[in-house]
Design an enzyme around this catalytic site. Sequence first.
Site, PDB file in Angstrom:
ATOM      1  N   ARG A  98       0.838  -1.211   0.000  1.00 57.22           N
ATOM      2  CA  ARG A  98       0.000   0.000   0.000  1.00 57.22           C
ATOM      3  C   ARG A  98       0.870   1.258   0.000  1.00 57.22           C
ATOM      4  NH1 ARG A  98      -4.496   0.123   4.290  1.00 57.22           N
ATOM      5  NH2 ARG A  98      -5.163   1.819   2.942  1.00 57.22           N
TER       6      ARG A  98
ATOM      7  N   ASN B  84      -7.919   8.348   5.945  1.00 55.61           N
ATOM      8  CA  ASN B  84      -6.973   7.760   4.992  1.00 55.61           C
ATOM      9  C   ASN B  84      -5.560   7.759   5.555  1.00 55.61           C
ATOM     10  OD1 ASN B  84      -9.179   7.626   3.373  1.00 55.61           O
ATOM     11  ND2 ASN B  84      -8.618   9.360   2.078  1.00 55.61           N
ATOM     12  N   VAL B  85      -4.829   6.704   5.202  1.00 56.39           N
ATOM     13  CA  VAL B  85      -3.443   6.604   5.655  1.00 56.39           C
ATOM     14  C   VAL B  85      -2.475   7.091   4.573  1.00 56.39           C
ATOM     15  CG1 VAL B  85      -3.876   4.818   7.389  1.00 56.39           C
ATOM     16  CG2 VAL B  85      -3.405   4.125   5.029  1.00 56.39           C
TER      17      VAL B  85
ATOM     18  N   HIS C 179      -6.594   7.628  11.521  1.00 53.79           N
ATOM     19  CA  HIS C 179      -6.236   6.206  11.401  1.00 53.79           C
ATOM     20  C   HIS C 179      -4.737   6.020  11.118  1.00 53.79           C
ATOM     21  CE1 HIS C 179     -10.676   4.926  10.435  1.00 53.79           C
ATOM     22  NE2 HIS C 179     -10.472   5.197  11.715  1.00 53.79           N
TER      23      HIS C 179
ATOM     24  N   CYS D 194       8.039   0.866  22.749  1.00 53.92           N
ATOM     25  CA  CYS D 194       8.260   2.123  23.486  1.00 53.92           C
ATOM     26  C   CYS D 194       7.418   3.286  22.974  1.00 53.92           C
ATOM     27  CB  CYS D 194       9.748   2.512  23.461  1.00 53.92           C
ATOM     28  SG  CYS D 194      10.309   3.197  21.884  1.00 53.92           S
TER      29      CYS D 194
ATOM     30  N   GLU E 106     -22.309   7.587  -3.721  1.00 54.58           N
ATOM     31  CA  GLU E 106     -23.666   7.071  -3.507  1.00 54.58           C
ATOM     32  C   GLU E 106     -24.054   7.399  -2.068  1.00 54.58           C
ATOM     33  OE1 GLU E 106     -22.712   2.986  -4.156  1.00 54.58           O
ATOM     34  OE2 GLU E 106     -21.604   2.863  -2.281  1.00 54.58           O
TER      35      GLU E 106
ATOM     36  N   ALA F 157     -15.941  12.434  -6.609  1.00 60.79           N
ATOM     37  CA  ALA F 157     -15.296  13.489  -5.812  1.00 60.79           C
ATOM     38  C   ALA F 157     -14.611  14.525  -6.708  1.00 60.79           C
ATOM     39  CB  ALA F 157     -14.286  12.872  -4.847  1.00 60.79           C
TER      40      ALA F 157
END
Length: 234
Positions: free
Chosen positions: A59, A92-93, A109, A120, A203, A219
């Site tokens: 990803r 979104n990452v 996220h 740590c 939608e 979008a």
Amino acid sequence: MGRFGDIVILTGAGISAESGLGTFRDRDGLWTKYDLNEVATPEGFARNPDLVHEFYNARRANCAAAAPNAAHEALARLEAGYQGKVLIVTQNVDDLHERAGSRHVWHMHGQLNRALCAACGHRWDAPDRMRPRDPCPACGTTATRPDVVWFGEMPYLMEAIHQRLQTAGLFVAIGTSGNVYPAADFVRNAAACGAETLEINLEPSAVISDFDTARHGKATDIVPAWVGEILKTT
Ligand code: OAD
């Protein structure tokens, strides 16, 4: 102050879909190809850290190869031109909002391009390929994981997000299916404190009935048009 007061925008995978990054729940979405229990939970990571790192390494590579689209760019224009605060809270990452020029982006996220030491809590910039045996640069423990929030974990910045929802004059959700909480509740949190609410999505989402108004379509069509209207009238 802009006509709507402060604006909080929640974004989801749909805003990055036209940049070529897959969504989760659409036909062909990531969760139709991968078992989220195996790649997006602490238990899955404990069972098979190599598989989880491979998933996020792939990803990360897809994200690096992708470019922001017209919707990301329009939100950056909104922030630069609006006479009030504009905050993007993203599920979104990827880093496409930042690469489009948005400055106030909160990743609830987490982020693909960051690494986290599970021992740590130290965070650092992720290498292209992360492996379970990479030692933490701060404590040396081999407990490296992607700095992303998995199912069963608490999303980041929740208190600060709720404060901003309380004072928002306008809340907009873009490209999110409304299936994952607490983000799916933000519309109700903001509306309860007096914000106007707008959904922009391909939608109707699972929480469409909680919004005052909605615009449905891609979008890259709807967001630039909506931003143009806001900047013209404020
Ligand atoms: P989803 O995949 O659940 O929803 C994406 C939404 O975007 C859908 O409602 C689509 O209709 C819409 N969409 C697709 N293409 C679009 C386009 N071109 N323009 C506008 N809308 C479009 O993704 P999220 O709602 O972001 O969490 O998912 C929320 C969380 O679930 C993610 O952050 C991730 C996932 O599991 C974790 O991994 C913790």
